[in-house]
Design a protein around this motif. Sequence first.
Motif, PDB file in Angstrom:
ATOM      1  N   TYR A   1       9.068  -2.164  -9.405  1.00 19.37           N
ATOM      2  CA  TYR A   1       9.157  -1.535  -8.080  1.00 19.37           C
ATOM      3  C   TYR A   1       8.701  -0.081  -8.119  1.00 19.37           C
ATOM      4  CZ  TYR A   1      10.948  -0.371  -3.460  1.00 19.37           C
ATOM      5  OH  TYR A   1      11.063   0.036  -2.156  1.00 19.37           O
TER       6      TYR A   1
ATOM      7  N   ASP B   1      15.976  -7.017  -5.288  1.00 22.68           N
ATOM      8  CA  ASP B   1      14.507  -6.947  -5.303  1.00 22.68           C
ATOM      9  C   ASP B   1      14.036  -6.758  -3.859  1.00 22.68           C
ATOM     10  OD1 ASP B   1      11.806  -7.191  -5.644  1.00 22.68           O
ATOM     11  OD2 ASP B   1      11.856  -9.198  -6.526  1.00 22.68           O
TER      12      ASP B   1
ATOM     13  N   HIS C   1      11.571  -5.397  -2.377  1.00 21.12           N
ATOM     14  CA  HIS C   1      10.183  -5.653  -1.981  1.00 21.12           C
ATOM     15  C   HIS C   1       9.981  -7.138  -1.677  1.00 21.12           C
ATOM     16  CE1 HIS C   1       6.157  -4.175  -1.402  1.00 21.12           C
ATOM     17  NE2 HIS C   1       5.653  -5.071  -2.210  1.00 21.12           N
TER      18      HIS C   1
END
Length: 311
Positions: free
Chosen positions: A4, A271, A273
Amino acid sequence: MSNYLGILARRAKKWEDFLGIEKNVKKGTKVKRYIRKGIPREYRGLVWMEVSKAQDLKDADPNLYFTLLSMPIPPEIVESIKIDIPRTFPDNIYFKVDSLDGKRQPLYNVLVAFAQKNPSVGYCQGLNFIAGILLLITEDEETTFWLLRILVEKILPDYYTKDMMGLLTDVEVLGELVRLKVPKVHEHLVSHDVTWALVASKWFICLFAEVLPVETILRIWDCLYYEGSKILFRVGVTLIKKNEEKILAAQNFPDIISVLKSITGDPLVTDCHSLMQAIFKEPGSFPRSLISRLRAQCRIKVLKQKEELKL
């Protein structure tokens, strides 16, 4: 996180180049695409103010914030706010103690000014968490005030009124969207008398601030300030859809509630994204006409329930 960080670095460079050319952030296809992929921390305050039109409100009344702070404050407002200040992110270093670098006094100021401007709302629990995150991101209490105001007055009307009609309506709308998008889960919850208020009230009242990791919250808020409250439904439906098997496997009321509480701790939400990509793919389309129709239907339902409680 290592993956990320690379994404963050690439997005920061794209935003730097974009803002170097476009001095004013105006709504458009490119801006929408950039926002869905995440706004770098250093530009969030600026972009949120622009795309939400909070900056226009501020420009129209630039002295409002400090004028509100100079006015006499109703003692009941002071008491309510002071009770909740120590409860706001107690594990965060900036909210732990009242120090020169702490955020407790700025948070108090923001909540007082907001209550002064919105006497019909005053102070409502949940606003402290929203304002707290805004303060950490913008590092400016006046900007936080304007961003809080645009959220409550324009993006989420009637969420924080005394009857919370907007919030209760949208909780029911989420249930209807789950019925359309994840029908087995909807049927399962209805058969075990699990109401959507039990599931989603906490999600919506604090805009996921108390239940999701902070970077995930910020990515959701990026879209919230640009696209409006519809984003809350996308997140809610995606969380339900991604955890459909777990929910259906729970065979009684306590177990279903336990699973529903746990899904905001699912690895997917860390997570951020991948989660943000999922919320625009998994649930399919959410036409504004559908949301408006469901809100009208659910508002009638909530009003009827309120009337029945009075009898």
